[in-house]
Enzyme design. Structure first.
Site, PDB file in Angstrom:
ATOM      1  N   LYS A 231       2.793  -7.315 -13.531  1.00  0.00           N
ATOM      2  CA  LYS A 231       1.505  -7.801 -13.012  1.00  0.00           C
ATOM      3  C   LYS A 231       0.392  -7.244 -13.884  1.00  0.00           C
ATOM      4  CE  LYS A 231      -1.891  -8.951 -10.106  1.00  0.00           C
ATOM      5  NZ  LYS A 231      -2.043  -8.664  -8.693  1.00  0.00           N
TER       6      LYS A 231
ATOM      7  N   HIS B 241      -3.238 -16.831  -7.547  1.00  0.00           N
ATOM      8  CA  HIS B 241      -4.354 -17.247  -6.677  1.00  0.00           C
ATOM      9  C   HIS B 241      -5.499 -17.990  -7.396  1.00  0.00           C
ATOM     10  CE1 HIS B 241      -5.442 -13.319  -8.110  1.00  0.00           C
ATOM     11  NE2 HIS B 241      -5.017 -12.636  -7.075  1.00  0.00           N
TER      12      HIS B 241
ATOM     13  N   ARG C  40       0.788  -1.255   0.000  1.00  0.00           N
ATOM     14  CA  ARG C  40       0.000   0.000   0.000  1.00  0.00           C
ATOM     15  C   ARG C  40       0.806   1.282   0.000  1.00  0.00           C
ATOM     16  NH1 ARG C  40      -4.066  -3.090  -1.477  1.00  0.00           N
ATOM     17  NH2 ARG C  40      -5.269  -4.074   0.162  1.00  0.00           N
TER      18      ARG C  40
ATOM     19  N   HIS D 211      -3.749 -11.713 -12.559  1.00  0.00           N
ATOM     20  CA  HIS D 211      -4.967 -11.845 -11.750  1.00  0.00           C
ATOM     21  C   HIS D 211      -6.077 -12.156 -12.731  1.00  0.00           C
ATOM     22  CE1 HIS D 211      -7.835 -10.422  -8.450  1.00  0.00           C
ATOM     23  NE2 HIS D 211      -8.604 -10.713  -9.491  1.00  0.00           N
TER      24      HIS D 211
ATOM     25  N   ASP E 106      -0.887 -13.206  -0.871  1.00  0.00           N
ATOM     26  CA  ASP E 106      -1.827 -12.154  -1.290  1.00  0.00           C
ATOM     27  C   ASP E 106      -2.217 -11.295  -0.091  1.00  0.00           C
ATOM     28  OD1 ASP E 106      -3.312 -10.507  -2.867  1.00  0.00           O
ATOM     29  OD2 ASP E 106      -4.943 -11.926  -3.222  1.00  0.00           O
TER      30      ASP E 106
HETATM   31  O1  DOR Z   1      -8.850  -9.336  -2.687  1.00  0.00           O
HETATM   32  C1  DOR Z   1      -7.978  -8.721  -3.269  1.00  0.00           C
HETATM   33  N1  DOR Z   1      -7.399  -7.634  -2.721  1.00  0.00           N
HETATM   34  N2  DOR Z   1      -7.583  -9.121  -4.479  1.00  0.00           N
HETATM   35  C2  DOR Z   1      -6.774  -8.368  -5.245  1.00  0.00           C
HETATM   36  O2  DOR Z   1      -6.543  -8.722  -6.357  1.00  0.00           O
HETATM   37  C3  DOR Z   1      -6.253  -7.096  -4.751  1.00  0.00           C
HETATM   38  C4  DOR Z   1      -6.243  -7.064  -3.298  1.00  0.00           C
HETATM   39  C5  DOR Z   1      -6.009  -5.683  -2.751  1.00  0.00           C
HETATM   40  O3  DOR Z   1      -5.059  -5.047  -3.175  1.00  0.00           O
HETATM   41  O4  DOR Z   1      -6.767  -5.250  -1.876  1.00  0.00           O
END
Ligand code: DOR
Length: 443
Positions: A151, A237, A68, A183, A309
């Site tokens: 990605k 995933h 983040r 993804h 993840d």
């Molecule tokens: O559930 C998810 N959260 N899948 C994703 O692909 C992104 C991730 C996120 O960054 O919150």
């Protein structure tokens, strides 16, 4: 042997060919010797870690985290995310580009690398995101230390990265040499089915909206494009029996990743128990699918690597209620111990666990000198007690969001130490400040 800085004594070492009790000597951040016995009296300046009864693994490489930083640092930042990694036995993380702004330029990758050099407890790499307009930037990042690959979000999730048009994908697949991680959910189907989400009465609608077919159709389509381009791609995933059966027949053109949560949690139970905390993309599905991830995915070697993840969102955000709640759950601190619990339950060997979390990730992303306990390799190691029990608790999580989907769960397996570049940055319950990780180097 010239000098030795650190000796890890008498651990059961998970080596490439065997598990056996060894002394491991570390010099200048590298594994300098692995021997039946190192006479510590010859190295009076060496730090000694007594590890009898413990197991020493190669450092865990988490191939999929969202830290983040920049832009969404109220959820996580490189300092808290990497501390969570360190406590979880992770010595290297590979971070995703859906920060704010999205990481789509070489400059943005370099910004993250420089920030991580200041803040990260562990080694690191940052993916560049593809947005359909940044092919030159992607090419500029090929072979760049600190960037494992590209990605692509084929279906929209957290953030604004999205790319699913066939011509653009084909262009990237044919012209990029770096690994490409996908993804895979079908954006058009997600849009067509959006009413299911909008009209939802509870979070259980999440796996109905983002159903198996949305994932499977996207995966079939993208594997077709990979074949046209003759480019091996990495599918992140995987969540369903249907996809894992399909991918089993297409292993020549892809590699496959699963998460600990899709192997451990299942619907509807987990949604009944923890509500939107279990909401993620692609979703946690029914037990039939989780069982197939084991029986076909893991046991028939369809799955190459496990990534957490780690996708933290605050409790306040999660508590908005479905569908206002964001998707994603934290996991970097529990990636190893959740899998060790499976080892203790007898469904996974320790050797296979180490392959999925260490050697295979290093191979997949060509991480130089990582992923195995071998003389000359980077001294990234994880010390565990396989027999100890622990109760996972929200308050023990170092992630800024301070919660875990496993709160209250009793598991067997504990991280006792995390050695990053030869430095015991975490040992027997204590974090040693002052060490910083390095960018990954690709071979
Ligand atoms: O559930 C998810 N959260 N899948 C994703 O692909 C992104 C991730 C996120 O960054 O919150």
């Amino acid at each position: 042997m010239e000098n030795i800085d650190l000796i890890i004594k008498s651990a059961q070492c998970v080596l490439p060919e065997e598990i056996s009790i060894k002394d491991v000597g570390i010099t200048g951040g590298k594994i300098s010797c692995i021997q039946d016995s190192i006479d510590a009296s010859n190295y009076p300046n060496a730090q000694i870690i007594e590890a009898k009864g413990k197991h020493l693994l190669p450092g865990i490489i988490d191939t999929q985290v969202h830290f983040r930083d920049p832009g969404l640092t109220h959820k996580e930042d490189l300092h808290t995310g990497s501390l969570s990694a360190l406590l979880g036995g992770v010595t290297t993380f590979l971070e995703m580009p859906n920060t704010h702004p999205s990481t789509t330029t070489k400059e943005a990758i370099e910004f993250k690398i420089n920030r991580a050099k200041e803040l990260s407890y562990t080694n690191f790499g940052f993916f560049i995101g593809a947005n359909g307009e940044n092919l030159e930037e992607i090419k500029a990042c090929q072979g760049l230390d600190g960037c494992p690959g590209v990605k692509i979000f084929l279906g929209s999730s957290t953030g604004d990265l999205l790319l699913y048009k066939e011509d653009k994908l084909l262009e990237i697949f044919t012209s990029v040499k770096s690994p490409i991680a996908l993804h895979s959910e079908n954006e058009e189907m997600l849009r067509e089915r959006k009413d299911i989400q909008k009209e939802a009465k509870s979070v259980h609608a999440h796996y109905e909206w983002r159903n198996v077919e949305t994932a499977l159709s996207s995966t079939k389509r993208v594997i077709g494009i990979a074949r046209k381009a003759n480019k091996k791609v990495h599918v992140l995933h995987i969540t369903s029996k249907d996809e894992i059966e399909f991918l089993k027949e297409n292993k020549d053109i892809c590699t496959v990743e699963v998460t600990p949560q899709h192997l451990t949690l299942y619907a509807p139970d987990i949604y009944d128990q923890i509500d939107t905390k279990a909401q993620m993309n692609p979703p946690i599905r029914t037990k039939k699918h989780s069982d197939a991830l084991w029986s076909i995915g893991i046991n028939q070697n369809v799955v190459d690597v496990i990534g957490s993840d780690h996708a933290p969102h605050t409790l306040q955000e999660k508590n908005r209620g479905y569908p206002k709640s964001p998707s994603g759950l934290p996991g970097v601190q529990t990636i190893l111990t959740i899998m060790l619990d499976h080892v203790n339950k007898g469904v996974l060997s320790l050797e296979k666990c180490v392959e999925l979390l260490c050697s295979a990730p290093a191979k997949l992303y060509s991480l130089k000198n990582k992923g195995s306990l071998i003389e000359g390799y980077d001294a990234d190691c994880t010390l565990i007690d396989l027999s100890k029990f622990q109760t996972l608790k929200d308050e023990d999580m170092a992630s800024k969001v301070g919660w875990t989907p496993y709160h209250g769960k009793v598991i067997q397996g504990v991280v006792e130490g995390t050695i990053v570049n030869g430095k015991p940055a975490y040992l027997y319950g204590k974090v040693y400040e002052g060490f910083r990780g390095l960018p990954i180097v690709t071979a």
